[in-house]
Design an enzyme around this catalytic site. Structure first.
Site, PDB file in Angstrom:
ATOM      1  N   THR A 183       4.919   6.941  -3.814  1.00 20.43           N
ATOM      2  CA  THR A 183       4.516   5.654  -4.377  1.00 20.43           C
ATOM      3  C   THR A 183       5.515   4.589  -3.944  1.00 20.43           C
ATOM      4  O   THR A 183       6.598   4.915  -3.496  1.00 20.43           O
ATOM      5  CB  THR A 183       4.526   5.762  -5.928  1.00 20.43           C
ATOM      6  OG1 THR A 183       3.737   6.874  -6.322  1.00 20.43           O
ATOM      7  CG2 THR A 183       4.001   4.535  -6.619  1.00 20.43           C
ATOM      8  N   GLY A 213      -4.364   8.518 -10.340  1.00 17.60           N
ATOM      9  CA  GLY A 213      -3.054   8.970 -10.763  1.00 17.60           C
ATOM     10  C   GLY A 213      -2.412   8.052 -11.782  1.00 17.60           C
ATOM     11  O   GLY A 213      -3.081   7.265 -12.456  1.00 17.60           O
ATOM     12  N   THR A 233       7.392   7.097 -10.196  1.00 13.34           N
ATOM     13  CA  THR A 233       6.887   7.753  -8.996  1.00 13.34           C
ATOM     14  C   THR A 233       7.057   9.255  -9.152  1.00 13.34           C
ATOM     15  O   THR A 233       8.022   9.718  -9.762  1.00 13.34           O
ATOM     16  CB  THR A 233       7.635   7.275  -7.735  1.00 13.34           C
ATOM     17  OG1 THR A 233       7.268   8.114  -6.631  1.00 13.34           O
ATOM     18  CG2 THR A 233       9.147   7.327  -7.899  1.00 13.34           C
TER      19      THR A 233
END
EC number: 3.4.19.5
Length: 315
Positions: A183, A213, A233
């Site tokens: 990410t 997600g 992340t």
């Protein structure tokens, strides 16, 4: 008055300590470039919301990070990008998922926040909203890089969704350990204590079509309020279960923890080693960048002159 601060990440995961220079150096250069852009914007008086969007756009445009141009591929070989952004002072936020043609998903997330009564738009409706508002789009092939085609082929060969990039089998090619580590995100606070967070991703390699997600889920991958701003992340499903970004703020508000303590606890409680990392700033200019993965591409700067650009733990 407090000092401004900014932190950004390019993903957390099992980043091999012997990551080849040709893979490490471009990412470090990109982190420094994006940090410089963010610092200049903060110094010029731009709002944290503007700054985080600006920095994440730059990260989305860099093919070595898993967002925008560098997004990894679904099991069908397609791109489905997602992003969210949040303003701490007002708690206004916007999120998007399932994007296939939008060049900068983070900017579309901001438009959802500012131009609709809603928070979250996804798939065809989000694409239509982008076109209606003149957002830059391209053919979806623009996002599909040779590297990510190879990553998808590799993941299919070993019949796995690449969740944490830990290369669980010795048969996996040696260069896959850095494969699009998760990410990108940015958090910022100005000298008046205003906060914002922005996060963007392409998701997991070989993910199911339609999978969503943590990145666009407010409170999981992205959160900002009057106390702190957080961008996470890692393994999205675990981050959603743990409401990781919101937990940092809640620990500060209800337990009286410092940003450093709250961020470390949230990461520790997110799951087993290898689950996640985050970047966070507080209203008084503190920065925290904890992770329980092997590494996290990260950078930060504060008004008092501190700067850090790093991948692996400092000690």
């Amino acid at each position: 008055m407090v000092g401004w601060a900014i932190a950004l990440h390019g993903g957390a995961g099992d980043i091999p300590i012997d990551l080849p220079d040709e893979r490490r150096i471009p990412r470090e250069i990109a982190l420094r470039h994006c940090l410089d852009i963010g610092v200049s914007a903060l110094k010029s008086g731009k709002s944290p919301l503007d700054v985080t969007e600006l920095v994440v756009r730059e990260l989305e445009n860099h093919p070595d990070f898993n967002a925008g141009k560098g997004s990894v591929l679904t099991t069908e070989g397609t791109v489905e990008m997602e992003a969210s952004i949040m303003d701490g002072k007002t708690k206004r936020c916007g999120a998007v998922s399932g994007l296939t043609t939008v060049v900068n998903p983070i900017s579309l997330a901001r438009l959802v926040m500012e131009k609709t009564p809603h928070i979250y738009l996804a798939f065809d409706a989000a694409e239509a909203f982008a076109r209606a508002n003149g957002v830059e789009t391209v053919e979806s092939s623009h996002f599909i890089t040779p590297e990510n085609i190879a990553r998808l082929k590799q993941a299919k060969e070993f019949n796995r969704v690449q969740l944490d990039y830990t290369a669980p089998t010795p048969k996996v090619p040696e260069n896959c350990g850095d494969s699009q580590i998760g990410t990108v995100g940015c958090v910022a606070v100005d000298s008046a204590g205003n906060l914002a967070s922005a996060t963007s991703t392409g998701g997991y390699v070989n993910k199911m079509v339609g999978r969503i997600g943590d990145t666009p889920v407010i409170g999981a991958g992205t959160y900002a309020n009057h106390l702190c701003a957080v961008s996470a992340t890692g393994k999205g499903e675990e981050i959603i279960r743990g409401t990781v970004a919101r937990d940092v703020a809640a620990l500060m508000e209800f337990k009286g923890l410092s940003l450093t303590e709250a961020a470390a606890y949230a990461v520790d409680q997110s799951g087993p080693r290898g689950t996640c990392g985050l970047v966070a700033v507080s209203a008084n200019g503190e920065v925290a960048m904890p992770f329980n993965t092997t590494g996290m591409f990260r950078a930060c700067a504060t008004e008092d002159g501190y700067t850090e650009i790093a991948i692996w733990p400092k000690n």
